[in-house]
Design a protein around this motif. Structure first.
Motif, PDB file in Angstrom:
ATOM      1  N   LYS A 219      34.104  35.513  42.902  1.00 14.08           N
ATOM      2  CA  LYS A 219      33.969  36.759  42.084  1.00 14.08           C
ATOM      3  C   LYS A 219      34.387  37.974  42.608  1.00 14.08           C
ATOM      4  O   LYS A 219      34.483  38.321  43.740  1.00 14.08           O
TER       5      LYS A 219
ATOM      6  N   VAL B  64      35.381  42.317  41.874  1.00 14.12           N
ATOM      7  CA  VAL B  64      35.259  43.554  41.084  1.00 14.12           C
ATOM      8  C   VAL B  64      36.289  44.527  41.419  1.00 14.12           C
ATOM      9  O   VAL B  64      36.465  44.809  42.611  1.00 14.12           O
TER      10      VAL B  64
ATOM     11  N   ASN C 243      34.564  48.959  38.123  1.00 15.38           N
ATOM     12  CA  ASN C 243      33.300  48.566  37.634  1.00 15.38           C
ATOM     13  C   ASN C 243      33.273  47.432  36.993  1.00 15.38           C
ATOM     14  O   ASN C 243      32.304  46.996  36.357  1.00 15.38           O
ATOM     15  N   ILE C 244      34.327  46.440  37.030  1.00 16.06           N
ATOM     16  CA  ILE C 244      34.400  45.481  36.194  1.00 16.06           C
ATOM     17  C   ILE C 244      34.497  44.127  36.881  1.00 16.06           C
ATOM     18  O   ILE C 244      35.639  43.867  37.696  1.00 16.06           O
ATOM     19  N   PRO C 245      33.605  43.400  36.875  1.00 16.69           N
ATOM     20  CA  PRO C 245      33.598  41.943  37.438  1.00 16.69           C
ATOM     21  C   PRO C 245      34.579  40.932  36.968  1.00 16.69           C
ATOM     22  O   PRO C 245      34.384  40.924  35.580  1.00 16.69           O
TER      23      PRO C 245
ATOM     24  N   TYR D  53      43.371  45.539  36.244  1.00 13.30           N
ATOM     25  CA  TYR D  53      41.937  45.956  35.636  1.00 13.30           C
ATOM     26  C   TYR D  53      42.289  46.147  34.058  1.00 13.30           C
ATOM     27  O   TYR D  53      41.278  46.053  33.289  1.00 13.30           O
TER      28      TYR D  53
ATOM     29  N   HIS E  40      37.054  42.093  28.701  1.00  8.19           N
ATOM     30  CA  HIS E  40      35.729  42.398  28.867  1.00  8.19           C
ATOM     31  C   HIS E  40      35.156  43.287  27.853  1.00  8.19           C
ATOM     32  O   HIS E  40      33.694  42.939  27.463  1.00  8.19           O
TER      33      HIS E  40
END
Length: 406
Positions: A242, A244, A247-249, A378, A385
């Protein structure tokens, strides 16, 4: 797992053999032999000499012609070399003829790759996949030398009148293949359940030729300790972490590397491992820009990816190892057209490579251009996302710079 003949002796001298056909240039043949030498070194051998021959097609009986074969026999006798490796998959009849003529251990590219995979396999999944591929490769190549598998099998009706030991061995191997397929199916079902349990998180998969730096990139992005080594097929098992970014995993998967002439049995056996590639939302196609044949490597990976999954999905071309890139500046007085080896990194960026919509030149080892690289990831992850988690995206955008909800 099968004990491969080439794993019984360490640092053994080997001879490498290739055939140059009309559709392949001599430069490509040398690149193939360089890769075969690297494979041999990875397996624990020392490439001692190379032999090549120009033929319309490989000899159906002995791969090379009679004269070249005698030259190889004489060389191996003088230098006491006991192992020879051919840069293509040998047919069962070619293998038998060569063993009879050479009286040494004869391996082909497929056998060598299977041996390396057998050494690298760590988990039950990888070991089962490799063992299945080994037995599938071995079955049509059985000779009397393999009757050590098992002399007799008990049970009424298990051995017909006048049946040879070789036929018994074939039955044993077919039984092993059937059992391994059942075992693999159970493991695949477990892994499919694990993937389902990960939910709807965006999945990113690292793909590329073997030894291009995927595991190093995985370690830097996920701050993990995935095994990375300057050898072919350092990674066999798919590792998922995982990650990150801001702010996005998202989930990042490191997959097995591809290679020219990848054995068909391995592609079949490792299909479940490559499910991570099929189910990925975004692909990071990592390329070793310092390798002289990286354009051919891109073609190999692209072709393999199309065979695995032909669905359109976002793909970022990541040219890695810019710190290791070398070129030969062209003499100003030289009026001949500039060749590939005369291109600087800036020149490459002006070609089709640098003009791809999602393309980046980096060094995972030294973190060169890493801020821009993470921004590209990102942006791509956020697009997907936002579609899957619109409420979360609304919350992210609702916070002001002080971290207060507006």
């Amino acid at each position: 797992m099968i004990e491969s003949p080439s794993s019984q002796k360490e640092l053994e001298k080997v001879v490498l053999v290739a055939v140059k056909t009309p559709e392949v240039s001599m430069q490509q043949v040398n690149e193939y032999l360089d890769e075969l030498a690297f494979l041999a070194e990875t397996a624990g051998a020392i490439p001692f000499e190379r032999f090549t021959q120009n033929l319309t097609m490989p000899d159906p009986k002995t791969f090379v012609g009679r004269g070249k074969l005698q030259e190889i026999i004489d060389f191996m006798k003088v230098h006491e070399v006991k192992t020879i490796i051919f840069d293509d998959e040998l047919s069962p009849s070619q293998l038998r003829n060569l063993e009879r003529e050479l009286k040494v251990l004869v391996l082909d590219r497929t056998n060598l790759i299977l041996d390396i995979f057998a050494r690298r396999a760590q988990t039950a999944h990888a070991k089962t996949q490799v063992e299945l591929a080994q037995y599938q490769y071995l079955l049509p190549r059985l000779t009397r030398m393999w009757t050590h598998l098992e002399r007799q099998r008990g049970g009424i009706g298990m051995r017909g009148p006048g049946e040879k030991e070789i036929e018994t061995d074939r039955r044993i191997i077919r039984d092993k293949i059937a059992k391994l397929k059942i075992d693999l199916k159970k493991i695949d079902q477990q892994m499919a359940t694990q993937r389902q349990n990960r939910g709807k998180m965006v999945r990113v998969a690292l793909v590329g030729y073997t030894n291009v730096g995927k595991s190093t990139l995985m370690n830097v992005l996920s701050k993990s300790e995935v095994f990375a080594e300057n050898k072919l097929f350092a990674t066999l098992d798919t590792t998922v972490r995982k990650v990150v970014v801001d702010n996005i995993p998202f989930l990042l998967a490191d997959t097995v590397g591809f290679i020219r002439k990848l054995p068909h049995h391995l592609v079949e056996s490792f299909k479940s491992t490559l499910d991570e590639v099929r189910e990925a939302d975004i692909l990071l196609h990592v390329v070793d820009v310092s390798h002289p044949g990286f354009e051919q490597q891109i073609e190999v990976v692209t072709k393999t990816l199309n065979e695995i999954d032909n669905r359109e999905k976002p793909s970022i071309l990541v040219f890695n190892k810019v710190d290791a890139y070398e070129y030969t500046p062209k003499d100003e007085d030289d009026l001949t057209p500039k060749k590939r080896e005369n291109y600087s990194l800036d020149d490459l960026k002006e070609t089709w490579m640098g003009k791809q919509p999602d393309c980046i030149f980096i060094s995972a080892k030294n973190k060169v251009n890493f801020v821009k690289f993470k921004q590209i990831i990102y942006d791509e992850v956020k697009k997907i996302h936002s579609q899957r988690f619109p409420f979360n995206d609304y919350l992210y955008n609702s916070y002001n710079q002080e971290g207060e909800l507006e």
